[in-house]
Design an enzyme around this catalytic site. Structure first.
Site, PDB file in Angstrom:
ATOM      1  N   THR A  21      20.319  72.262  59.675  1.00 48.11           N
ATOM      2  CA  THR A  21      20.840  73.490  59.076  1.00 48.11           C
ATOM      3  C   THR A  21      20.008  73.879  57.869  1.00 48.11           C
ATOM      4  O   THR A  21      19.413  73.020  57.207  1.00 48.11           O
ATOM      5  CB  THR A  21      22.295  73.304  58.606  1.00 48.11           C
ATOM      6  OG1 THR A  21      22.323  72.278  57.605  1.00 48.11           O
ATOM      7  CG2 THR A  21      23.215  72.909  59.744  1.00 48.11           C
ATOM      8  N   TYR A  56      31.787  35.334  40.858  1.00 48.96           N
ATOM      9  CA  TYR A  56      33.236  35.144  40.893  1.00 48.96           C
ATOM     10  C   TYR A  56      33.853  36.014  39.806  1.00 48.96           C
ATOM     11  O   TYR A  56      33.148  36.692  39.055  1.00 48.96           O
ATOM     12  CB  TYR A  56      33.619  33.671  40.715  1.00 48.96           C
ATOM     13  CG  TYR A  56      33.006  32.973  39.515  1.00 48.96           C
ATOM     14  CD1 TYR A  56      33.561  33.109  38.247  1.00 48.96           C
ATOM     15  CD2 TYR A  56      31.889  32.164  39.665  1.00 48.96           C
ATOM     16  CE1 TYR A  56      33.006  32.472  37.153  1.00 48.96           C
ATOM     17  CE2 TYR A  56      31.316  31.511  38.576  1.00 48.96           C
ATOM     18  CZ  TYR A  56      31.883  31.677  37.324  1.00 48.96           C
ATOM     19  OH  TYR A  56      31.330  31.044  36.251  1.00 48.96           O
ATOM     20  N   LYS A  66      34.178  37.755  21.470  1.00 54.08           N
ATOM     21  CA  LYS A  66      34.466  36.578  22.285  1.00 54.08           C
ATOM     22  C   LYS A  66      35.799  36.836  22.986  1.00 54.08           C
ATOM     23  O   LYS A  66      36.806  37.127  22.337  1.00 54.08           O
ATOM     24  CB  LYS A  66      34.575  35.337  21.386  1.00 54.08           C
ATOM     25  CG  LYS A  66      34.468  34.015  22.134  1.00 54.08           C
ATOM     26  CD  LYS A  66      33.056  33.763  22.651  1.00 54.08           C
ATOM     27  CE  LYS A  66      32.895  32.340  23.164  1.00 54.08           C
ATOM     28  NZ  LYS A  66      32.891  31.349  22.074  1.00 54.08           N
ATOM     29  N   HIS A  67      35.802  36.750  24.304  1.00 54.32           N
ATOM     30  CA  HIS A  67      37.013  36.977  25.099  1.00 54.32           C
ATOM     31  C   HIS A  67      37.660  38.324  24.762  1.00 54.32           C
ATOM     32  O   HIS A  67      38.868  38.423  24.573  1.00 54.32           O
ATOM     33  CB  HIS A  67      38.010  35.832  24.911  1.00 54.32           C
ATOM     34  CG  HIS A  67      37.450  34.500  25.303  1.00 54.32           C
ATOM     35  ND1 HIS A  67      36.898  34.257  26.538  1.00 54.32           N
ATOM     36  CD2 HIS A  67      37.351  33.337  24.630  1.00 54.32           C
ATOM     37  CE1 HIS A  67      36.482  33.006  26.605  1.00 54.32           C
ATOM     38  NE2 HIS A  67      36.738  32.426  25.458  1.00 54.32           N
ATOM     39  N   ASN A 112      49.287  41.248  18.742  1.00 51.96           N
ATOM     40  CA  ASN A 112      49.388  41.865  17.417  1.00 51.96           C
ATOM     41  C   ASN A 112      48.098  41.620  16.631  1.00 51.96           C
ATOM     42  O   ASN A 112      47.614  40.492  16.593  1.00 51.96           O
ATOM     43  CB  ASN A 112      50.566  41.272  16.645  1.00 51.96           C
ATOM     44  CG  ASN A 112      51.905  41.725  17.175  1.00 51.96           C
ATOM     45  OD1 ASN A 112      52.141  42.894  17.356  1.00 51.96           O
ATOM     46  ND2 ASN A 112      52.812  40.767  17.403  1.00 51.96           N
TER      47      ASN A 112
END
Length: 529
Positions: A37, A219, A280-281, A423
């Site tokens: 087309t 993972y 960290k985390h 908190n």
């Protein structure tokens, strides 16, 4: 139905012409008849290939500015007909419909049109109709028809044809069909979400989300969980769009933490000062500004040297050699910055396990967007937390008002608290965090933990007293009782920034006045669960 099916006739109609000529020639060399087309047909003809226009087989020209060209039984009958169904074959013979064995389509660039900030009408004109209709038809009939929607799959198609002497296997066609349905789903998702935004619908009845695979991961959060990383098509600077210069593949946790680090450091204007965030985390263990990146990194590192080990470092300015050399002093997982000098890259090259990511800039922390979290049986969708508090938004609620220097530290602490899990309690002194308490069930415990960390770091740094003495403290939500505030005061904080709004605000304000604290309310909280 047999497993292998020949490809004798192909319909090509693509917006993205990448690889088109090479594919067309390869198919023609294998004896495949080409249908096409508009611009696709012209490009193939200009390359010297024999192409039949779709209008020749439908008996209708392209019309309405190309809106109508493939929506015809001669096309959809060729895609949908079951080759082993006598009724279907009889209908094909009766109406002169020839089978189409291969469909190659990529859609109008709707997402790109939206991304460039086009107006409503232009976006509407870039919604593809015929393309998705053909893709869905061909995908449904994958028992006989191949449908290719990604340029990167051209080579796989040709390999399949060569391996099977001009035929394709059923499993291959299934694989193509799944990808095709995912593409139309993502396309419809982009259109529906754009329209929801255009209509300012806060909660449309149905909300769809889509992503494109960037990489499979070894993972997930833990080794027994499978995982993959998908991008959402936006160009927001960050881990999804960054260039990785060295090191092994990012892990699930690396990606999550790097995103948290870069979003935090973007809170600080690189024109005004260098800034560094160590994560960290997904929680900051040190954030600081400074005259140079090296100064900012050292100050951030000195907030919590123990937690910084194996952390993620984010910078708001291009990485320089001096800062790179300092960072290599301890094990660091990832460094992300809006650029890096050749000297810095060379220094990092000696650290094979260190990943260096660079971006084209910083994310706009004031920009809108959505965050999504899955819960059992559903999704929680909310606006991105782009809330901003400036000097003019603060209300002094105590007898003592903060000094200009204290106000700067309060606003710094507030920016950091926004990125700490609730908190959250954040102590700041001289443009650097000196204690961070995160993710506790009690605000009192967060205040205590942050203060204890500061005491430990004072011993490490050989200081006569913890840096929380004379600090500013931020709480991401209101103090429900005076006890959390008093823990901060005992740690040495002299000024406080918090949202306010507790039923016991008067008690908390009275306690602050009695302790000689200056306190301001923001009237905005930053819960981060």
């Amino acid at each position: 139905m047999t497993d292998l099916h020949p490809v004798r006739r192909a319909l090509l109609s693509v917006s993205d012409k990448t690889g088109l000529i090479e594919l067309g020639k390869a198919l023609a060399d294998r004896g495949v008849e080409l249908l096409s087309t508009g611009g696709t047909a012209k490009a193939l003809r200009d390359a010297g290939l024999e192409v039949k226009d779709v209008s020749e087989i439908t008996g209708f020209p392209e019309m309405m500015n190309g809106r109508v060209k493939t929506l015809h039984p001669m096309v959809h009958g060729g895609l949908l007909a079951l080759r082993d169904n006598d009724t279907h074959v009889a209908a094909m013979n009766e109406h002169g419909i020839d089978a189409i064995d291969l469909l190659v389509v990529n859609l109008y660039p709707f997402e790109a049109t939206v991304a460039k900030g086009a107006g409503y009408d232009e976006c509407i004109e870039n919604i593809d109709i015929g393309g998705p209709a053909m893709i869905r038809a061909a995908s449904k009939n994958h028992a006989f028809v191949n449908v290719v929607v990604d340029v990167e799959d051209y080579s796989s198609l040709l390999d399949q044809l060569d391996e099977n002497y001009g035929k394709t296997a059923y499993g291959f066609r299934q694989w193509l069909a799944q990808k095709a349905y995912a593409r139309t789903a993502a396309y419809d998702t982009a259109v529906s979400n754009w329209m929801a935004d255009a209509l300012q619908l806060e909660a449309p009845k149905r909300r769809a989300f889509a992503g494109e695979l960037k990489q499979t991961l070894r993972y997930g959060e833990n080794s027994h969980q499978t995982a993959a990383f998908y991008t959402d098509g936006t160009n927001r600077p960050g881990v999804a769009t960054a260039l990785q210069h060295q090191g092994k593949e990012l892990s699930y946790n690396n990606i999550n933490d790097t995103d948290a680090a870069f979003e935090l450091v973007a809170e600080f204007d690189p024109v005004k000062s260098a800034a560094c965030a160590i994560i960290k985390h997904a929680n900051p263990c040190g954030v600081a500004t400074g005259g140079t990146l090296l100064d900012a990194y050292k100050a951030a590192f000195d907030c919590d040297r123990t937690s910084a080990f194996g952390g993620i470092v984010a910078l708001n300015q291009p990485l320089d050699a001096e800062t790179a050399q300092e960072i290599t002093g301890i094990f660091t997982e990832v460094v992300i910055a809006p650029g890096a000098s050749d000297e810095a890259k060379a220094i990092f090259a000696a650290k094979k396990n260190l990943r260096l990511l660079t971006t084209e800039g910083l994310p706009d922390v004031t920009a809108g967007g959505k965050t999504v979290r899955q819960v059992a049986g559903g999704l929680l969708v909310q606006d991105k937390d782009n809330g901003f508090v400036g000097m003019d938004d603060l209300t002094v609620v105590t007898k003592k008002a903060p000094t200009d220097e204290q106000m700067r530290d309060l606003l710094f602490a507030w920016k950091v608290a926004k990125h700490v899990k609730s908190n959250a309690i954040v102590y700041v002194k001289d443009g650097a965090t000196v204690g961070v308490g995160a993710g506790q069930m009690s605000r009192v415990d967060s205040a205590l933990i942050a203060a204890k960390k500061a005491e430990r770091m004072a011993d490490v740094l050989g200081l006569p007293q913890p840096l929380t003495i004379g600090s500013a403290v931020a709480s991401d939500a209101f103090f429900p009782f005076p006890d959390g505030l008093m823990e901060a005061a005992e740690a040495g904080a002299t000024c406080v920034i918090q949202p306010g709004g507790s039923m016991r605000d008067d008690d908390v304000i009275a306690a602050a006045d009695e302790a000689g604290l200056a306190m301001v309310f923001t009237s905005m909280r930053h819960f981060r669960h």
